[in-house]
Design a protein around this motif. Structure first.
Motif, mmCIF file in Angstrom:
data_model
loop_
_atom_site.group_PDB
_atom_site.id
_atom_site.type_symbol
_atom_site.label_atom_id
_atom_site.label_comp_id
_atom_site.label_asym_id
_atom_site.label_seq_id
_atom_site.Cartn_x
_atom_site.Cartn_y
_atom_site.Cartn_z
ATOM 1 N N VAL A 516 -36.447 -6.659 24.180
ATOM 2 C CA VAL A 516 -36.649 -6.283 25.583
ATOM 3 C C VAL A 516 -36.392 -7.480 26.488
ATOM 4 O O VAL A 516 -35.681 -7.392 27.495
ATOM 5 C CB VAL A 516 -38.093 -5.742 25.780
ATOM 6 C CG1 VAL A 516 -38.428 -5.648 27.270
ATOM 7 C CG2 VAL A 516 -38.241 -4.388 25.107
ATOM 8 N N GLU A 517 -36.934 -8.615 26.096
ATOM 9 C CA GLU A 517 -36.789 -9.829 26.906
ATOM 10 C C GLU A 517 -35.320 -10.269 26.964
ATOM 11 O O GLU A 517 -34.804 -10.641 28.016
ATOM 12 C CB GLU A 517 -37.679 -10.932 26.310
ATOM 13 C CG GLU A 517 -37.602 -12.279 27.002
ATOM 14 C CD GLU A 517 -38.139 -12.280 28.429
ATOM 15 O OE1 GLU A 517 -38.584 -11.206 28.892
ATOM 16 O OE2 GLU A 517 -38.078 -13.334 29.086
ATOM 17 N N LYS A 519 -32.668 -8.380 26.625
ATOM 18 C CA LYS A 519 -31.894 -7.434 27.434
ATOM 19 C C LYS A 519 -32.105 -7.702 28.920
ATOM 20 O O LYS A 519 -31.166 -7.689 29.708
ATOM 21 C CB LYS A 519 -32.315 -5.996 27.102
ATOM 22 C CG LYS A 519 -31.434 -5.373 26.036
ATOM 23 C CD LYS A 519 -31.699 -3.893 25.913
ATOM 24 C CE LYS A 519 -32.321 -3.602 24.566
ATOM 25 N NZ LYS A 519 -32.839 -2.252 24.422
ATOM 26 N N ARG A 520 -33.370 -7.950 29.283
ATOM 27 C CA ARG A 520 -33.690 -8.195 30.687
ATOM 28 C C ARG A 520 -32.913 -9.421 31.199
ATOM 29 O O ARG A 520 -32.236 -9.365 32.224
ATOM 30 C CB ARG A 520 -35.196 -8.432 30.822
ATOM 31 C CG ARG A 520 -35.685 -8.585 32.250
ATOM 32 C CD ARG A 520 -37.185 -8.836 32.295
ATOM 33 N NE ARG A 520 -37.551 -10.169 31.795
ATOM 34 C CZ ARG A 520 -37.529 -11.271 32.532
ATOM 35 N NH1 ARG A 520 -37.145 -11.212 33.791
ATOM 36 N NH2 ARG A 520 -37.865 -12.440 32.017
ATOM 37 N N ARG A 523 -29.018 -8.798 31.305
ATOM 38 C CA ARG A 523 -28.551 -7.980 32.426
ATOM 39 C C ARG A 523 -28.386 -8.847 33.669
ATOM 40 O O ARG A 523 -27.443 -8.709 34.420
ATOM 41 C CB ARG A 523 -29.524 -6.822 32.691
ATOM 42 C CG ARG A 523 -28.934 -5.480 32.257
ATOM 43 C CD ARG A 523 -29.856 -4.325 32.570
ATOM 44 N NE ARG A 523 -30.440 -3.795 31.345
ATOM 45 C CZ ARG A 523 -31.730 -3.802 31.057
ATOM 46 N NH1 ARG A 523 -32.603 -4.302 31.909
ATOM 47 N NH2 ARG A 523 -32.153 -3.301 29.926
ATOM 48 N N ARG A 524 -29.316 -9.778 33.829
ATOM 49 C CA ARG A 524 -29.225 -10.675 34.984
ATOM 50 C C ARG A 524 -28.066 -11.658 34.838
ATOM 51 O O ARG A 524 -27.489 -12.103 35.818
ATOM 52 C CB ARG A 524 -30.527 -11.476 35.127
ATOM 53 C CG ARG A 524 -31.648 -10.647 35.691
ATOM 54 C CD ARG A 524 -32.663 -11.475 36.443
ATOM 55 N NE ARG A 524 -32.897 -12.804 35.900
ATOM 56 C CZ ARG A 524 -34.110 -13.311 35.692
ATOM 57 N NH1 ARG A 524 -35.176 -12.608 35.965
ATOM 58 N NH2 ARG A 524 -34.249 -14.523 35.228
ATOM 59 N N SER A 532 -25.250 -2.496 31.406
ATOM 60 C CA SER A 532 -26.419 -2.430 30.525
ATOM 61 C C SER A 532 -26.022 -2.168 29.069
ATOM 62 O O SER A 532 -26.702 -2.609 28.155
ATOM 63 C CB SER A 532 -27.428 -1.397 31.020
ATOM 64 O OG SER A 532 -26.757 -0.234 31.402
ATOM 65 N N GLU A 536 -27.140 -4.527 26.038
ATOM 66 C CA GLU A 536 -27.793 -3.959 24.862
ATOM 67 C C GLU A 536 -27.152 -4.474 23.571
ATOM 68 O O GLU A 536 -27.837 -4.889 22.639
ATOM 69 C CB GLU A 536 -27.690 -2.434 24.931
ATOM 70 C CG GLU A 536 -28.477 -1.745 23.862
ATOM 71 C CD GLU A 536 -29.314 -0.598 24.445
ATOM 72 O OE1 GLU A 536 -29.580 0.334 23.712
ATOM 73 O OE2 GLU A 536 -29.678 -0.652 25.637
#
Ligand SMILES: [Zn+2]
Length: 578
Positions: A516-517, A519-520, A523-524, A532, A536
């Motif tokens: 999760v971290e 991916k976050r 994306r930035r 996205s 992923e």
């Protein structure tokens, strides 16, 4: 007729290769060893013919014809004959022992001739002037006698089925001979060679035991001022290359290595700067087959193809050994040189499963993967079940070469001691990046993501990430990630051990959190917005790599290496790495 199993080993490997200051010394040291091995094998074949005895080279698998055909004709071939070989020779023990002693003498003579040739070449000595250089020739001969290591042992082979017993006996005997060797004194009375630091520097002036050190140096200078051509450094109309610098005083063997390209008529081996291809960093790769003792002893056996499985073709121990030897020789002589060339690398040596090569940084991971892949391809390498470990170092051009060589050797050992959580071991590579600033990053990874699935290579994930960093992902992402990830690492006993354990050890939520971290942040960091799917898939690759590293701390190190490799000019990268 009786047959003897003869094992010969030629050295010293250490002082021929390990003391190298330049890539050319390294290449010429291993080339010289390979050349002496060739001489020894040629001599055995020739004597076999004269004495009407059968001589079979069991390892390396090479016939007299092949040896002649493979005579070094290319501009710069890599050393391809191992310095240790096994032959099967018909005759009584006493006769074959005599043959071994004669071979030793032939190798000794060859090395003395090469040293004399090097002296003649470097000092441009005309035939009529040779008497004036007797002191140096004699010094060279003494140095060959005190340095050359030629060991042999033999054992009777009663029949093909007892090959393994005879082989292990003869190996033990050879080890005992090596342990009991006596070192003839080097006879030091002058100044020491500036390259190896082992033997005296060659000097053609009469030395006196009472000469003070200043006097000795003057005498050396007088000798070495007489060097000619490209060995001298001079300015003016025709600039000298300075292949021997002012203040460099060499022993006979180091001189022989320095003059190898002329002695063997080869093109010079490229310097690390040339290998680096416009970058300030280059890579060294060292490979070693896993469990070779088990393969050689027959504990591990190659898969057999259908024809061999035909009834009546039961393979004896000797047959199995021959087959392994044949495959290893093919790997070293054909497969490895092809792959190294394809990835713009430079091969120093390939002797059986042992490989040492240089490569530009951008290609080294793919080159490494292809070598490892080929090793378990029964048509190009050893066998489907065969695995190998590798050390890979990315080094700064100006760092001392011998130190990088020691480092890559220790990386290879680290790869060998790699262990997966399921208990399987080896079959890994250790990758290190040594920045110009002295900072180091290091990670050990298995070749395969899953040993049960030979199609998914760790290096493919690395390449995917590196390519993305080059084009789409801001390289600061990896830095930001390290900053937020580091505080989460287990740091109770030793911060370099253990995996991310926010939710307790082995809890699957740790990996979910990581993904999760990632991916976050990805994306930035992606340069185009709305990617996205890309975020992923990149996060997936990173999570897989995290699963494979022995400790989360190494994952951070790996991220740093990826960032550095993903930045196009490595000079710039090292500056940012600080
Ligand atoms: Zn030396």
């Amino acid at each position: 007729m009786n047959r003897q199993l003869l094992v010969i080993s030629i050295g010293p490997v250490q002082s021929f290769i390990a003391a190298a200051r330049k890539t050319e010394d390294l290449w010429s040291g291993s080339h010289l060893l390979s050349h002496l091995a060739r001489k020894a094998i040629e001599f055995l074949f020739q004597k076999g013919e004269e004495q009407h005895r059968q001589v079979e080279m069991v390892y390396p698998a090479v016939t007299e014809d092949e040896l002649k055909k493979s005579a070094p004709v290319t501009e710069r071939d890599a050393a391809s004959l191992p310095n240790r070989f096994v032959a099967l020779i018909t005759g009584e023990a006493g006769e074959v022992a005599e043959l071994a002693r004669e071979t030793k003498e032939a190798v000794r003579k060859e090395l003395i001739d090469l040293c004399r040739g090097a002296i003649n070449h470097v000092f441009s000595i005309k035939p009529e002037d040779k008497p004036l250089y007797q002191q140096m020739y004699q010094q060279a001969e003494r140095q060959v006698d005190s340095s050359l290591e030629f060991f042999w042992a033999l054992e009777k082979l009663p029949d093909d089925r007892s090959f393994e017993e005879a082989r292990s006996k003869v190996e033990r005997r050879l080890a005992a001979v090596k342990n009991n060797r006596t070192y003839p004194p080097h006879g030091q009375n002058g100044l020491i060679c500036t390259i190896c630091g082992e033997r005296d520097a060659l000097c053609n002036e009469k030395l006196d035991d009472n000469d003070p050190i200043g006097k000795l140096r003057q005498k050396l200078e007088k000798t070495w001022k007489k060097r000619k051509g490209s060995f001298l450094k001079y300015e003016g109309e025709q600039e000298g290359e300075g292949r021997i610098q002012d203040g460099e005083y060499l022993c006979a063997l180091c001189l022989c290595k320095r003059a190898s390209r002329e002695l063997f008529g080869k093109k010079p081996f490229p310097s690390v700067l040339e290998i680096a291809q416009d970058e300030k960093y280059y890579a060294i790769l060292m490979m070693d087959g896993d469990d070779m003792g088990k393969w050689v002893s027959g504990e591990k056996r190659p898969d057999r193809n259908d024809e061999e499985d035909a009834p009546g073709h039961a393979m004896t121990q000797l047959d199995t050994y021959r087959e392994i030897s044949r495959r290893l020789s093919r790997f070293a002589k054909q497969t490895v040189p092809q792959i190294v060339q394809e990835y713009e690398g430079e091969l120093v040596y390939a002797g059986g499963d042992d490989v040492l090569a240089f490569a530009p940084v951008k290609n080294v991971l793919s080159l490494a993967r292809e070598l490892r892949k080929a090793f378990s391809d029964p048509k190009r390498g050893l066998d489907r079940k065969a695995t190998a470990s590798m050390g890979i170092i990315i080094a700064y051009c100006k760092d001392p070469l011998y130190r990088m060589l020691n480092r890559v050797r220790s990386l290879e050992k680290k790869a060998k001691s790699f262990r997966r959580e399921d208990g399987t071991s080896k079959d890994a590579f250790a990758l290190a990046y040594l920045a110009r600033s002295g900072e180091q990053r290091e990670v050990v990874l298995p070749w395969l993501v899953d040993p049960q699935n030979p199609g998914e290579w760790t290096v493919s994930h690395l390449n995917y990430l590196i390519d993305s960093i080059k084009s789409e992902v801001s390289s600061t992402f990896l830095f930001t990630f390290s900053q937020s990830f580091l505080p989460l690492l287990p740091r109770e006993a030793n911060q370099e051990e253990g995996k991310l354990a926010v939710f307790g050890k082995d809890d699957p939520r740790n990996e979910e959190l990581l993904e999760v971290e990632l991916k976050r942040l990805l994306r930035r960091a992606l340069k185009e917005s709305d990617q996205s799917a890309k975020a992923e898939s990149l996060a997936k690759s990173l999570v897989i790599l995290h699963r494979l590293v022995p400790a989360s701390f190494q994952f951070i190190q790996l991220m740093e290496i990826l960032r550095i490799l993903g930045v196009k000019k490595h000079e710039g990268a090292s500056a940012k790495a600080g």
